[in-house]
Design a protein around this motif. Structure first.
Motif, PDB file in Angstrom:
ATOM      1  N   GLY A 146       0.778  -1.229   0.000  1.00 22.64           N
ATOM      2  CA  GLY A 146       0.000   0.000   0.000  1.00 22.64           C
ATOM      3  C   GLY A 146       0.806   1.274   0.000  1.00 22.64           C
ATOM      4  N   TYR A 147       2.125   1.185   0.168  1.00 25.74           N
ATOM      5  CA  TYR A 147       2.946   2.394   0.170  1.00 25.74           C
ATOM      6  C   TYR A 147       3.342   2.765  -1.261  1.00 25.74           C
ATOM      7  CZ  TYR A 147       3.325   2.794   5.198  1.00 25.74           C
ATOM      8  OH  TYR A 147       3.027   2.979   6.518  1.00 25.74           O
ATOM      9  N   ILE A 205      -4.800   4.883   1.372  1.00 24.56           N
ATOM     10  CA  ILE A 205      -5.667   4.788   2.554  1.00 24.56           C
ATOM     11  C   ILE A 205      -6.928   4.001   2.225  1.00 24.56           C
ATOM     12  CG2 ILE A 205      -6.961   6.108   4.276  1.00 24.56           C
ATOM     13  CD1 ILE A 205      -3.894   6.379   4.451  1.00 24.56           C
ATOM     14  N   GLU A 206      -7.480   4.240   1.054  1.00 26.66           N
ATOM     15  CA  GLU A 206      -8.659   3.518   0.581  1.00 26.66           C
ATOM     16  C   GLU A 206      -8.418   3.085  -0.857  1.00 26.66           C
ATOM     17  OE1 GLU A 206     -12.367   5.606   0.904  1.00 26.66           O
ATOM     18  OE2 GLU A 206     -11.825   6.452   2.844  1.00 26.66           O
ATOM     19  N   GLY A 207      -8.975   1.941  -1.235  1.00 28.78           N
ATOM     20  CA  GLY A 207      -8.932   1.531  -2.625  1.00 28.78           C
ATOM     21  C   GLY A 207      -7.908   0.479  -2.983  1.00 28.78           C
ATOM     22  N   MET A 208      -7.244  -0.119  -2.003  1.00 24.28           N
ATOM     23  CA  MET A 208      -6.290  -1.180  -2.346  1.00 24.28           C
ATOM     24  C   MET A 208      -6.989  -2.342  -3.035  1.00 24.28           C
ATOM     25  SD  MET A 208      -3.079  -0.647  -2.093  1.00 24.28           S
ATOM     26  CE  MET A 208      -2.395  -2.295  -2.203  1.00 24.28           C
ATOM     27  N   ILE A 212       2.808   1.476  -6.600  1.00 28.37           N
ATOM     28  CA  ILE A 212       2.220   1.096  -5.326  1.00 28.37           C
ATOM     29  C   ILE A 212       2.737  -0.291  -4.989  1.00 28.37           C
ATOM     30  CG2 ILE A 212       0.080   0.608  -4.073  1.00 28.37           C
ATOM     31  CD1 ILE A 212      -1.334   2.461  -6.159  1.00 28.37           C
ATOM     32  N   ASN A 213       3.338  -0.424  -3.822  1.00 26.92           N
ATOM     33  CA  ASN A 213       3.819  -1.737  -3.376  1.00 26.92           C
ATOM     34  C   ASN A 213       2.624  -2.656  -3.149  1.00 26.92           C
ATOM     35  OD1 ASN A 213       6.854  -1.671  -2.845  1.00 26.92           O
ATOM     36  ND2 ASN A 213       6.168   0.232  -1.905  1.00 26.92           N
ATOM     37  N   LEU A 214       2.647  -3.811  -3.786  1.00 33.03           N
ATOM     38  CA  LEU A 214       1.551  -4.782  -3.647  1.00 33.03           C
ATOM     39  C   LEU A 214       1.831  -5.801  -2.552  1.00 33.03           C
ATOM     40  CD1 LEU A 214       0.887  -5.383  -7.426  1.00 33.03           C
ATOM     41  CD2 LEU A 214      -0.378  -3.912  -5.854  1.00 33.03           C
ATOM     42  N   GLY A 215       2.992  -5.730  -1.969  1.00 30.14           N
ATOM     43  CA  GLY A 215       3.380  -6.620  -0.883  1.00 30.14           C
ATOM     44  C   GLY A 215       4.521  -5.973  -0.127  1.00 30.14           C
TER      45      GLY A 215
END
Length: 101
Positions: A27-28, A65-68, A45-48
């Motif tokens: 998420g970062y 924050i939202e939407g991953m 966006i880091n997925l892991g």
């Protein structure tokens, strides 16, 4: 916009120092780069948990924050098929042709 991407390729950004308490976790958001002081406008966006990027001084600068769930669906459907080079050179035309859905 390919013209904007071209302009920024000629003006790489200086690296920010990595904050030790912030990691390349799920998420970062992080800038892409190919070496020291080579960042331009490409982010991911880091997925892991990508802690190996911490050791390579890829500083994260934001967090989803939202939407991953949307990010995960996009990745599930398209994976890592996007060509950064084509995207920079062709912009939305490339996206529209390569990913019509």
């Amino acid at each position: 916009d390919p013209a904007v991407a071209q302009e920024w390729r000629a003006k790489p950004l200086q690296d920010d120092p990595r904050v030790p308490a912030i990691h390349n976790e799920k998420g970062y958001v992080t800038f892409s780069k190919t070496g020291s002081h080579t960042r331009t406008t490409t982010v991911f966006i880091n997925l892991g948990h990508n802690f190996n990027l911490d050791a390579m001084d890829f500083p994260s600068f934001g967090k989803v924050i939202e939407g991953m769930d949307v990010v995960a669906r996009l990745h599930q459907e398209h994976g890592e098929q996007v060509s950064s080079l084509k995207l920079a050179e062709e912009g939305n035309r490339y996206l529209d042709e390569a990913f019509p859905n």
